[in-house]
Design a protein around this motif. Sequence first.
Motif, PDB file in Angstrom:
ATOM      1  N   HIS A 132      26.474 -46.343  12.789  1.00 28.62           N
ATOM      2  CA  HIS A 132      25.598 -47.292  12.808  1.00 28.62           C
ATOM      3  C   HIS A 132      24.385 -47.303  13.486  1.00 28.62           C
ATOM      4  CE1 HIS A 132      29.407 -49.479  11.167  1.00 28.62           C
ATOM      5  NE2 HIS A 132      30.175 -48.602  12.002  1.00 28.62           N
ATOM      6  N   SER A 133      23.461 -47.820  13.096  1.00 25.41           N
ATOM      7  CA  SER A 133      22.135 -47.922  13.812  1.00 25.41           C
ATOM      8  C   SER A 133      21.467 -49.405  13.904  1.00 25.41           C
ATOM      9  CB  SER A 133      21.413 -46.791  13.152  1.00 25.41           C
ATOM     10  OG  SER A 133      20.099 -46.835  14.017  1.00 25.41           O
ATOM     11  N   GLU A 134      20.860 -49.536  14.935  1.00 25.00           N
ATOM     12  CA  GLU A 134      19.839 -50.712  15.046  1.00 25.00           C
ATOM     13  C   GLU A 134      18.864 -50.700  13.968  1.00 25.00           C
ATOM     14  OE1 GLU A 134      18.248 -51.900  18.641  1.00 25.00           O
ATOM     15  OE2 GLU A 134      20.362 -52.059  19.905  1.00 25.00           O
ATOM     16  N   ARG A 135      18.255 -49.841  13.864  1.00 25.08           N
ATOM     17  CA  ARG A 135      17.026 -49.520  12.890  1.00 25.08           C
ATOM     18  C   ARG A 135      16.972 -48.045  12.580  1.00 25.08           C
ATOM     19  NH1 ARG A 135      11.236 -50.283  15.330  1.00 25.08           N
ATOM     20  NH2 ARG A 135      12.089 -49.130  17.097  1.00 25.08           N
ATOM     21  N   VAL A 136      16.463 -47.931  11.517  1.00 24.38           N
ATOM     22  CA  VAL A 136      16.396 -46.554  10.754  1.00 24.38           C
ATOM     23  C   VAL A 136      14.649 -46.576  10.238  1.00 24.38           C
ATOM     24  CG1 VAL A 136      17.006 -45.045   9.200  1.00 24.38           C
ATOM     25  CG2 VAL A 136      18.642 -46.420  10.255  1.00 24.38           C
ATOM     26  N   THR A 137      14.018 -45.368  10.444  1.00 26.16           N
ATOM     27  CA  THR A 137      12.839 -45.116   9.888  1.00 26.16           C
ATOM     28  C   THR A 137      13.126 -43.682   9.026  1.00 26.16           C
ATOM     29  OG1 THR A 137      12.062 -43.907  11.713  1.00 26.16           O
ATOM     30  CG2 THR A 137      11.584 -46.126  11.550  1.00 26.16           C
ATOM     31  N   MET A 138      12.509 -43.801   7.820  1.00 24.71           N
ATOM     32  CA  MET A 138      12.709 -42.461   6.853  1.00 24.71           C
ATOM     33  C   MET A 138      11.331 -41.642   6.614  1.00 24.71           C
ATOM     34  SD  MET A 138      15.214 -43.808   3.989  1.00 24.71           S
ATOM     35  CE  MET A 138      14.421 -45.325   3.600  1.00 24.71           C
ATOM     36  N   ASP A 139      11.302 -40.507   6.583  1.00 22.78           N
ATOM     37  CA  ASP A 139      10.350 -39.585   6.120  1.00 22.78           C
ATOM     38  C   ASP A 139      10.733 -38.714   5.211  1.00 22.78           C
ATOM     39  OD1 ASP A 139       8.406 -40.501   7.892  1.00 22.78           O
ATOM     40  OD2 ASP A 139       9.136 -39.145   9.672  1.00 22.78           O
ATOM     41  N   LYS A 187       9.502 -29.759   0.461  1.00 24.68           N
ATOM     42  CA  LYS A 187      10.693 -29.267   0.992  1.00 24.68           C
ATOM     43  C   LYS A 187      12.047 -29.871   0.400  1.00 24.68           C
ATOM     44  CE  LYS A 187       8.364 -27.550   5.200  1.00 24.68           C
ATOM     45  NZ  LYS A 187       8.285 -27.740   6.655  1.00 24.68           N
ATOM     46  N   LYS A 188      11.753 -30.953  -0.172  1.00 23.63           N
ATOM     47  CA  LYS A 188      12.773 -31.968  -0.413  1.00 23.63           C
ATOM     48  C   LYS A 188      13.756 -32.312   0.824  1.00 23.63           C
ATOM     49  CE  LYS A 188      12.901 -30.475  -5.402  1.00 23.63           C
ATOM     50  NZ  LYS A 188      13.391 -30.170  -6.613  1.00 23.63           N
ATOM     51  N   ILE A 189      13.246 -32.726   1.776  1.00 21.30           N
ATOM     52  CA  ILE A 189      14.139 -33.130   3.053  1.00 21.30           C
ATOM     53  C   ILE A 189      13.662 -34.442   3.380  1.00 21.30           C
ATOM     54  CG2 ILE A 189      14.161 -32.574   5.290  1.00 21.30           C
ATOM     55  CD1 ILE A 189      13.627 -29.651   4.934  1.00 21.30           C
ATOM     56  N   LEU A 190      14.922 -35.154   3.286  1.00 23.84           N
ATOM     57  CA  LEU A 190      14.627 -36.579   4.128  1.00 23.84           C
ATOM     58  C   LEU A 190      15.225 -36.551   5.374  1.00 23.84           C
ATOM     59  CD1 LEU A 190      14.609 -39.805   3.333  1.00 23.84           C
ATOM     60  CD2 LEU A 190      17.231 -39.530   2.681  1.00 23.84           C
ATOM     61  N   ASP A 208      19.820 -43.049  22.509  1.00 27.06           N
ATOM     62  CA  ASP A 208      18.661 -43.706  22.305  1.00 27.06           C
ATOM     63  C   ASP A 208      17.865 -43.606  20.726  1.00 27.06           C
ATOM     64  OD1 ASP A 208      18.870 -44.794  24.693  1.00 27.06           O
ATOM     65  OD2 ASP A 208      17.649 -43.188  25.743  1.00 27.06           O
ATOM     66  N   GLU A 209      17.845 -42.100  20.475  1.00 24.53           N
ATOM     67  CA  GLU A 209      17.169 -41.980  19.386  1.00 24.53           C
ATOM     68  C   GLU A 209      17.987 -40.789  18.793  1.00 24.53           C
ATOM     69  OE1 GLU A 209      13.072 -40.828  17.221  1.00 24.53           O
ATOM     70  OE2 GLU A 209      13.035 -42.101  19.075  1.00 24.53           O
ATOM     71  N   MET A 210      18.095 -40.635  17.383  1.00 21.21           N
ATOM     72  CA  MET A 210      18.685 -39.454  16.759  1.00 21.21           C
ATOM     73  C   MET A 210      18.216 -39.058  15.472  1.00 21.21           C
ATOM     74  SD  MET A 210      22.665 -38.483  15.789  1.00 21.21           S
ATOM     75  CE  MET A 210      22.778 -38.376  14.198  1.00 21.21           C
ATOM     76  N   PRO A 211      17.283 -37.940  15.311  1.00 19.97           N
ATOM     77  CA  PRO A 211      16.941 -37.585  14.125  1.00 19.97           C
ATOM     78  C   PRO A 211      18.020 -36.823  13.301  1.00 19.97           C
ATOM     79  CG  PRO A 211      16.160 -35.923  15.539  1.00 19.97           C
ATOM     80  CD  PRO A 211      17.046 -36.881  16.486  1.00 19.97           C
ATOM     81  N   LEU A 229      17.764 -32.248   0.306  1.00 22.47           N
ATOM     82  CA  LEU A 229      18.043 -32.607  -1.165  1.00 22.47           C
ATOM     83  C   LEU A 229      17.706 -31.591  -2.122  1.00 22.47           C
ATOM     84  CD1 LEU A 229      16.479 -36.267  -0.540  1.00 22.47           C
ATOM     85  CD2 LEU A 229      18.737 -35.670  -0.400  1.00 22.47           C
ATOM     86  N   ASP A 230      17.580 -30.376  -1.730  1.00 24.74           N
ATOM     87  CA  ASP A 230      16.963 -29.518  -2.725  1.00 24.74           C
ATOM     88  C   ASP A 230      18.429 -28.662  -3.163  1.00 24.74           C
ATOM     89  OD1 ASP A 230      16.157 -27.529  -4.432  1.00 24.74           O
ATOM     90  OD2 ASP A 230      15.161 -26.377  -2.528  1.00 24.74           O
ATOM     91  N   LYS A 231      19.151 -29.367  -4.180  1.00 23.82           N
ATOM     92  CA  LYS A 231      20.435 -28.923  -4.517  1.00 23.82           C
ATOM     93  C   LYS A 231      20.367 -27.692  -5.496  1.00 23.82           C
ATOM     94  CE  LYS A 231      22.646 -32.070  -2.676  1.00 23.82           C
ATOM     95  NZ  LYS A 231      23.426 -31.691  -1.437  1.00 23.82           N
ATOM     96  N   SER A 232      19.029 -27.357  -5.881  1.00 27.07           N
ATOM     97  CA  SER A 232      18.840 -26.177  -6.854  1.00 27.07           C
ATOM     98  C   SER A 232      19.267 -24.998  -6.330  1.00 27.07           C
ATOM     99  CB  SER A 232      17.672 -26.132  -7.574  1.00 27.07           C
ATOM    100  OG  SER A 232      16.539 -26.139  -6.437  1.00 27.07           O
TER     101      SER A 232
END
Length: 178
Positions: free
Chosen positions: A4-11, A16-19, A43-46, A51-54
């Motif tokens: 669970h997280s208070e907030r999430v940011t995505m890149d 490279k097909k990496i989320l 406090d924060e966790m990356p 996503l490169d399944k090939s």
Amino acid sequence: VAMHSERVTMDFSPEKKILTLHLINPLITTQEKDSISQSVTMDEMPLSINLDKSRSRRIKANRFTNREIREALDTPGYLDKRQTTEFATELPRRASFSLACIVFALIGVPLAINTRRKDTSTGFALGILIASLYFLALIFADLSRKNDTMLPYILLWLPNIITVAVALRLHKRATHKG
């Protein structure tokens, strides 16, 4: 494991097909079989997700539709040399295997025409033998698909050709008997 997280940011990196998820104030809870749970907060966790399944899973031609096989063969760099041979022989393999029901019908008719009662088990045994040899030949042809010559294409159709020749011989023999 639950997160669970208070907030999430995505890149997302398309090359490279990496989320990458940046979790702000995450709470990670794990539960063991004997109902012991542990929680960890930060406090924060990356968190990076590939996503490169090939590259992680072997691509098999039999999991693709005919259209997808043609598209994969037309896309440069999608398949390596071995996969290209496998994909190129998949459509002829499917067509060859689809004719098995017609080939077996051609074999079955002269074996069923036999009028003598004592020969029924002979016809049945001969039919089982021919079907077994047919499928053994198909398995051998399927194994030869790793070869990148014309041999796999010939071997894929060879069981059908031989079985049709046997069927024609049986038909000829059945017409001369009756």
